[in-house]
Write a protein that holds these residues in place. Structure first.
Motif, PDB file in Angstrom:
ATOM      1  N   GLY A 106       0.789  -1.230   0.000  1.00  0.00           N
ATOM      2  CA  GLY A 106       0.000   0.000   0.000  1.00  0.00           C
ATOM      3  C   GLY A 106       0.815   1.270   0.000  1.00  0.00           C
ATOM      4  O   GLY A 106       0.252   2.373  -0.059  1.00  0.00           O
ATOM      5  N   TRP A 107       2.128   1.146   0.072  1.00  0.00           N
ATOM      6  CA  TRP A 107       2.987   2.330   0.057  1.00  0.00           C
ATOM      7  C   TRP A 107       3.289   2.725  -1.391  1.00  0.00           C
ATOM      8  O   TRP A 107       3.507   1.866  -2.232  1.00  0.00           O
ATOM      9  CB  TRP A 107       4.318   2.060   0.762  1.00  0.00           C
ATOM     10  CG  TRP A 107       4.192   1.668   2.209  1.00  0.00           C
ATOM     11  CD1 TRP A 107       4.215   0.430   2.713  1.00  0.00           C
ATOM     12  CD2 TRP A 107       4.053   2.548   3.319  1.00  0.00           C
ATOM     13  NE1 TRP A 107       4.088   0.442   4.083  1.00  0.00           N
ATOM     14  CE2 TRP A 107       3.990   1.749   4.488  1.00  0.00           C
ATOM     15  CE3 TRP A 107       3.954   3.943   3.463  1.00  0.00           C
ATOM     16  CZ2 TRP A 107       3.844   2.291   5.760  1.00  0.00           C
ATOM     17  CZ3 TRP A 107       3.827   4.483   4.730  1.00  0.00           C
ATOM     18  CH2 TRP A 107       3.760   3.664   5.863  1.00  0.00           C
ATOM     19  N   PRO A 108       3.333   4.011  -1.690  1.00  0.00           N
ATOM     20  CA  PRO A 108       3.727   4.431  -3.042  1.00  0.00           C
ATOM     21  C   PRO A 108       5.226   4.202  -3.251  1.00  0.00           C
ATOM     22  O   PRO A 108       6.006   4.189  -2.294  1.00  0.00           O
ATOM     23  CB  PRO A 108       3.385   5.917  -3.064  1.00  0.00           C
ATOM     24  CG  PRO A 108       3.458   6.348  -1.626  1.00  0.00           C
ATOM     25  CD  PRO A 108       2.989   5.170  -0.817  1.00  0.00           C
ATOM     26  N   ALA A 109       5.634   4.025  -4.515  1.00  0.00           N
ATOM     27  CA  ALA A 109       7.039   3.784  -4.828  1.00  0.00           C
ATOM     28  C   ALA A 109       7.925   4.918  -4.336  1.00  0.00           C
ATOM     29  O   ALA A 109       9.074   4.702  -3.931  1.00  0.00           O
ATOM     30  CB  ALA A 109       7.213   3.565  -6.326  1.00  0.00           C
ATOM     31  N   SER A 110       7.393   6.133  -4.361  1.00  0.00           N
ATOM     32  CA  SER A 110       8.199   7.292  -3.956  1.00  0.00           C
ATOM     33  C   SER A 110       8.624   7.225  -2.497  1.00  0.00           C
ATOM     34  O   SER A 110       9.596   7.867  -2.097  1.00  0.00           O
ATOM     35  CB  SER A 110       7.399   8.585  -4.195  1.00  0.00           C
ATOM     36  OG  SER A 110       6.183   8.547  -3.436  1.00  0.00           O
ATOM     37  N   ARG A 111       7.872   6.449  -1.692  1.00  0.00           N
ATOM     38  CA  ARG A 111       8.224   6.327  -0.273  1.00  0.00           C
ATOM     39  C   ARG A 111       9.447   5.429  -0.064  1.00  0.00           C
ATOM     40  O   ARG A 111      10.009   5.398   1.033  1.00  0.00           O
ATOM     41  CB  ARG A 111       7.018   5.742   0.481  1.00  0.00           C
ATOM     42  CG  ARG A 111       7.190   5.710   1.997  1.00  0.00           C
ATOM     43  CD  ARG A 111       7.298   7.114   2.602  1.00  0.00           C
ATOM     44  NE  ARG A 111       7.471   7.070   4.025  1.00  0.00           N
ATOM     45  CZ  ARG A 111       8.621   6.866   4.643  1.00  0.00           C
ATOM     46  NH1 ARG A 111       9.725   6.665   3.925  1.00  0.00           N
ATOM     47  NH2 ARG A 111       8.690   6.852   5.962  1.00  0.00           N
ATOM     48  N   PHE A 112       9.883   4.729  -1.131  1.00  0.00           N
ATOM     49  CA  PHE A 112      11.010   3.798  -1.030  1.00  0.00           C
ATOM     50  C   PHE A 112      12.196   4.230  -1.880  1.00  0.00           C
ATOM     51  O   PHE A 112      13.336   4.193  -1.422  1.00  0.00           O
ATOM     52  CB  PHE A 112      10.567   2.395  -1.456  1.00  0.00           C
ATOM     53  CG  PHE A 112       9.604   1.765  -0.497  1.00  0.00           C
ATOM     54  CD1 PHE A 112      10.068   0.951   0.526  1.00  0.00           C
ATOM     55  CD2 PHE A 112       8.246   1.988  -0.601  1.00  0.00           C
ATOM     56  CE1 PHE A 112       9.192   0.376   1.415  1.00  0.00           C
ATOM     57  CE2 PHE A 112       7.362   1.411   0.284  1.00  0.00           C
ATOM     58  CZ  PHE A 112       7.830   0.609   1.302  1.00  0.00           C
ATOM     59  N   ILE A 113      11.927   4.600  -3.153  1.00  0.00           N
ATOM     60  CA  ILE A 113      13.009   4.897  -4.088  1.00  0.00           C
ATOM     61  C   ILE A 113      13.818   6.085  -3.581  1.00  0.00           C
ATOM     62  O   ILE A 113      13.269   7.142  -3.248  1.00  0.00           O
ATOM     63  CB  ILE A 113      12.446   5.158  -5.501  1.00  0.00           C
ATOM     64  CG1 ILE A 113      11.782   3.878  -6.031  1.00  0.00           C
ATOM     65  CG2 ILE A 113      13.550   5.613  -6.451  1.00  0.00           C
ATOM     66  CD1 ILE A 113      11.072   4.065  -7.341  1.00  0.00           C
ATOM     67  N   GLY A 114      15.116   5.866  -3.515  1.00  0.00           N
ATOM     68  CA  GLY A 114      16.025   6.897  -3.049  1.00  0.00           C
ATOM     69  C   GLY A 114      16.259   6.886  -1.557  1.00  0.00           C
ATOM     70  O   GLY A 114      17.079   7.632  -1.053  1.00  0.00           O
TER      71      GLY A 114
ATOM     72  N   ALA B 286      17.550   0.898   5.678  1.00  0.00           N
ATOM     73  CA  ALA B 286      17.259   0.900   7.113  1.00  0.00           C
ATOM     74  C   ALA B 286      16.153   1.878   7.473  1.00  0.00           C
ATOM     75  O   ALA B 286      15.633   1.854   8.586  1.00  0.00           O
ATOM     76  CB  ALA B 286      18.534   1.240   7.894  1.00  0.00           C
ATOM     77  N   GLU B 287      15.767   2.794   6.541  1.00  0.00           N
ATOM     78  CA  GLU B 287      14.790   3.832   6.848  1.00  0.00           C
ATOM     79  C   GLU B 287      13.415   3.534   6.267  1.00  0.00           C
ATOM     80  O   GLU B 287      12.534   4.384   6.303  1.00  0.00           O
ATOM     81  CB  GLU B 287      15.290   5.174   6.280  1.00  0.00           C
ATOM     82  CG  GLU B 287      16.653   5.608   6.828  1.00  0.00           C
ATOM     83  CD  GLU B 287      17.204   6.827   6.095  1.00  0.00           C
ATOM     84  OE1 GLU B 287      16.579   7.216   5.076  1.00  0.00           O
ATOM     85  OE2 GLU B 287      18.224   7.368   6.530  1.00  0.00           O
ATOM     86  N   LEU B 288      13.217   2.326   5.757  1.00  0.00           N
ATOM     87  CA  LEU B 288      11.960   2.017   5.084  1.00  0.00           C
ATOM     88  C   LEU B 288      10.814   1.917   6.091  1.00  0.00           C
ATOM     89  O   LEU B 288      11.002   1.470   7.219  1.00  0.00           O
ATOM     90  CB  LEU B 288      12.089   0.710   4.308  1.00  0.00           C
ATOM     91  CG  LEU B 288      13.209   0.683   3.249  1.00  0.00           C
ATOM     92  CD1 LEU B 288      13.230  -0.649   2.533  1.00  0.00           C
ATOM     93  CD2 LEU B 288      13.032   1.825   2.253  1.00  0.00           C
ATOM     94  N   PRO B 289       9.610   2.293   5.687  1.00  0.00           N
ATOM     95  CA  PRO B 289       8.459   2.237   6.608  1.00  0.00           C
ATOM     96  C   PRO B 289       7.941   0.813   6.821  1.00  0.00           C
ATOM     97  O   PRO B 289       6.974   0.627   7.561  1.00  0.00           O
ATOM     98  CB  PRO B 289       7.418   3.098   5.900  1.00  0.00           C
ATOM     99  CG  PRO B 289       7.747   2.975   4.455  1.00  0.00           C
ATOM    100  CD  PRO B 289       9.244   2.891   4.377  1.00  0.00           C
ATOM    101  N   LEU B 290       8.564  -0.179   6.202  1.00  0.00           N
ATOM    102  CA  LEU B 290       8.091  -1.558   6.328  1.00  0.00           C
ATOM    103  C   LEU B 290       8.359  -2.140   7.712  1.00  0.00           C
ATOM    104  O   LEU B 290       7.641  -3.022   8.172  1.00  0.00           O
ATOM    105  CB  LEU B 290       8.782  -2.457   5.288  1.00  0.00           C
ATOM    106  CG  LEU B 290       8.452  -2.215   3.825  1.00  0.00           C
ATOM    107  CD1 LEU B 290       9.338  -3.058   2.955  1.00  0.00           C
ATOM    108  CD2 LEU B 290       6.987  -2.531   3.556  1.00  0.00           C
TER     109      LEU B 290
END
Length: 701
Positions: A49-57, A61-65
């Motif tokens: 459910g997360w948009p790609a922009s929340r991950f790319i770049g 270690a900082e991912l919301p997963l």
């Protein structure tokens, strides 16, 4: 983003990104140099459910997963330690606040000069067999691009020509890309059985996949490999392909076959074991019920086989068992079964018996007689000439049971009946035999309890010098103080102690109790150490223990008695089994000061060749000769001969079973003055024996 990667690394990178976009599994690509996410596919966005922009770049270690910092640290530590992750289950944070269980794969990949990690996540919220197969297929598909350890081939779906193979395929099958690319499997002779190919292809088309399909394939150098083939249809760009994995399971199949064989066969003789015999019995009983046939079960036991192991060693014993198995197999039909249940127990299943029960019984009897003769024929084992007999119990399916358990039990019961009546014979099961077996089992259970509860006692029968009318020694005799029936003599239970092996524990108790008794007599000054000796009977099984000498020495030391106060009585049968071991043990004990007597002399296997080699001090004339020595001239001559022989060998003599004044007078005429028997006293308890020591000899007769 895709254009940027393609400009740096070319079409291979473009193909991978395009492929990620088509895969039904959630994928994320992380650059190894800085742990930054460079791509996620649409399935990934949908899954969490997360948009790609929340991950790319963003740094991995900082991912919301991550559900917690601890989960994140543990996951990354696992990844950095091993460099890859296979089938790791974890829960991850979704955009809507829920957590979702996933199966994670992470592999290292290279795109041009760059190192990346390809992470794949599969939703396992609602697992099913179909989802499981899909996950396996996705894992195999991803592994094709990361140098899978399994051989993979990519086929064109329409032409069935090979378009790509991986390195492992070359390692396993020997084919180089130029050998196979552009050809079908049939064109380079890949299939061992080409006639099976159409059915396999039809199955693939029908089921849209293959799962571990067993297929035999041919390597480049002509070897045959047993393989399990798994195939899926996939889309790469606009091309429809078939991806197949060829797993070499040749060694595994070989191991499985060996393990299965070992599970159903005896390791020593390679005969069917109890498990396989039970299975065949079930089959033949069912077959007999349908077709009016019966079968016979012959239960074999080699007579006194333990003597072979004890005297010649287990290696020789094993060779005997192998020879017996060969003889049995040579005498039965292929339709029959020869099985070994363990030890020296063999079973033969004779099948397909027709006619009346009497006819089946006669057929079984004839077969058993022939087999008994075959087993009893002389054999040469490791330079030893042996001739063994055997006992056979028989149960018939038409008469004695309709289950494997009943037939085995009844054949075993019949075998026990043969052994109880003298061995080296054949017997059919009879109902009354079960009563005898039950009584034997009950007696054995009671004896075990007697050992635990301390119900055994020693009684002592004096040994008297008729010239001095003085007690010079005694024989310790075992009695059982039964909780219900009272005092019981050894005739009712000694054979069970021997056959069950409990004689070792009982004999150990007797040795220590006898030494303790001597110590008490010395403490009370009822005997003098140089004028009294106590005799204890040693069973053959007890004597053959490897540590028997040490046991005797330990008992004497523990109870602190003079060595000369102890005398060991051995039977003649000990002499004929491993004479070298017997002589060695007796000499060791003799060096300690222990004296020996041969018990029941003249009733067994006596031989001067044995007797002159043994350090024996005393012969005991068996009471069977003494009973009639005054009425039977033959017994009288035997007694005279034993006395003369003992005198010539410088041995002492004791006559057993002296009950009358006439018997004592005859013995004294022959210069045999020491005796034991009812004429003076029965075997008595310790208190009564002490009373005898403290009073003058009084003839009972």
């Amino acid at each position: 983003m895709a254009d940027s990667l393609m400009s740096r690394d070319g079409t291979r990178e473009h193909d991978l990104i395009a492929l990620l976009g088509q895969l039904p599994v959630a994928c994320m690509l992380v650059r190894g140099a800085d742990d930054t996410v460079v791509a996620v596919n649409p399935t990934f966005e949908v899954l969490f459910g997360w948009p790609a922009s929340r991950f790319i770049g963003h740094h991995s270690a900082e991912l919301p997963l991550w559900v917690s910092p601890e989960q994140r640290d543990g996951f990354l530590r696992l990844l950095f330690t091993s460099g890859r992750i296979q089938q790791h289950e974890a829960r991850f944070q979704c955009h809507d606040g829920q957590t979702k269980p996933c199966l994670i794969y992470v592999e290292q990949v290279r795109i041009g000069d760059q190192s990346y990690r390809l992470a794949m996540a599969h939703d396992i919220s609602e697992r099913s067999s179909a989802h499981q197969e899909l996950r396996q297929s996705e894992a195999k598909f991803a592994a094709l691009f990361i140098d899978s350890p399994e051989p993979y081939v990519l086929f064109d779906k329409v032409s069935a020509q090979i378009t790509e193979i991986n390195h492992r395929f070359t390692e396993v099958f020997g084919y180089q890309p130029e050998d196979v690319i552009g050809k079908t499997a049939a064109e380079f002779g890949f299939w061992r059985y080409p006639n099976k190919r159409p059915a396999i292809i039809n199955k693939l088309l029908r089921d849209r996949c293959l799962r571990n399909e067993p297929i035999d394939l041919i390597t480049k150098d002509g070897r045959t490999l047993n393989c399990e083939v798994s195939s899926n249809f996939i889309l790469i760009g606009n091309e429809r392909c078939t991806l197949s994995c060829f797993k070499d399971v040749t060694e595994q199949r070989s191991i499985e076959a060996r393990v299965k064989h070992q599970a159903y066969h005896d390791a020593l003789t390679d005969l069917p074991n109890r498990l396989l015999l039970h299975d065949r019995l079930q089959q033949h009983l069912a077959l007999g019920e349908r077709h009016g046939l019966s079968c016979a079960l012959l239960f074999f036991d080699l007579d006194h086989f333990k003597r072979v192991n004890d005297s010649l060693g287990h290696t020789c014993g094993d060779a005997v068992l192998q020879e017996v198995s060969r003889r049995l197999q040579a005498r039965v039909r292929k339709a029959d079964t020869v099985a070994r249940l363990g030890g020296d127990e063999f079973v033969i299943l004779i099948t397909g018996l027709s006619g009346k029960p009497e006819q089946s019984a006669e057929t079984a009897r004839i077969n058993a007689a022939e087999l008994l003769e075959a087993v009893s024929a002389p054999m040469s084992i490791e330079g030893h000439g042996l001739q063994l007999s055997c006992s056979i119990g028989i149960a018939l399916s038409s008469e004695h049971g309709n289950t494997p358990e009943d037939l085995l039990k009844h054949a075993d019961t019949a075998l026990y009946g043969v052994k109880a009546s003298g061995r080296n014979s054949i017997a059919f099961f009879e109902p009354q035999m079960q009563v005898v077996v039950s009584q034997r089992l009950q007696l054995e259970a009671e004896l075990r309890q007697a050992l635990l509860e301390g119900e055994f006692r020693l009684h002592y029968q004096p040994q008297v010098d008729a010239r001095t009318q003085r007690i010079t020694g005694a024989e310790a005799l075992l009695r059982w103080q039964h909780s219900e029936t009272g005092l019981t003599g050894p005739g009712t239970f000694m054979h069970v102690l021997e056959e069950s092996g409990m004689i070792l524990e009982a004999g150990h108790w007797v040795l220590h109790e006898a030494c303790s008794f001597v110590a008490r007599l010395l403490d009370r000054e009822l005997i003098a150490a140089d004028q009294f000796s106590l005799s204890i009977n040693i069973s053959p099984r007890q004597f053959r223990q490897a540590n028997f000498v040490a046991q005797v020495g330990a008992a004497i030391a523990q109870h602190q008695i003079p060595v000369q106060c102890l005398k060991l009585e051995i039977t003649e049968s000990i002499m004929i089994h491993n004479i070298s071991d017997t002589v060695e043990k007796m000499n060791e004990l003799r060096d300690m000061g222990i004296r020996f007597a041969i018990d029941d002399f003249g009733t067994g296997y006596s031989s001067l060749s044995y007797l002159k080699r043994l350090p024996v001090d005393l012969l005991k004339i068996d009471q069977s000769f003494i009973n009639d020595c005054t009425r039977d001239s033959n017994d009288a001559e035997i007694v005279r001969a034993i006395i003369v022989m003992a005198r010539s060998l410088n041995m002492e003599l004791i006559a057993e079973g002296v009950e009358t004044a006439e018997q004592l007078a005859f013995l004294q005429q022959q210069e045999c003055h020491t005796y034991q028997g009812f004429y003076f006293s029965r075997a008595v308890r310790e208190e009564a024996f002490c009373a005898l020591l403290g009073s003058p000899v009084n003839w009972a007769g």
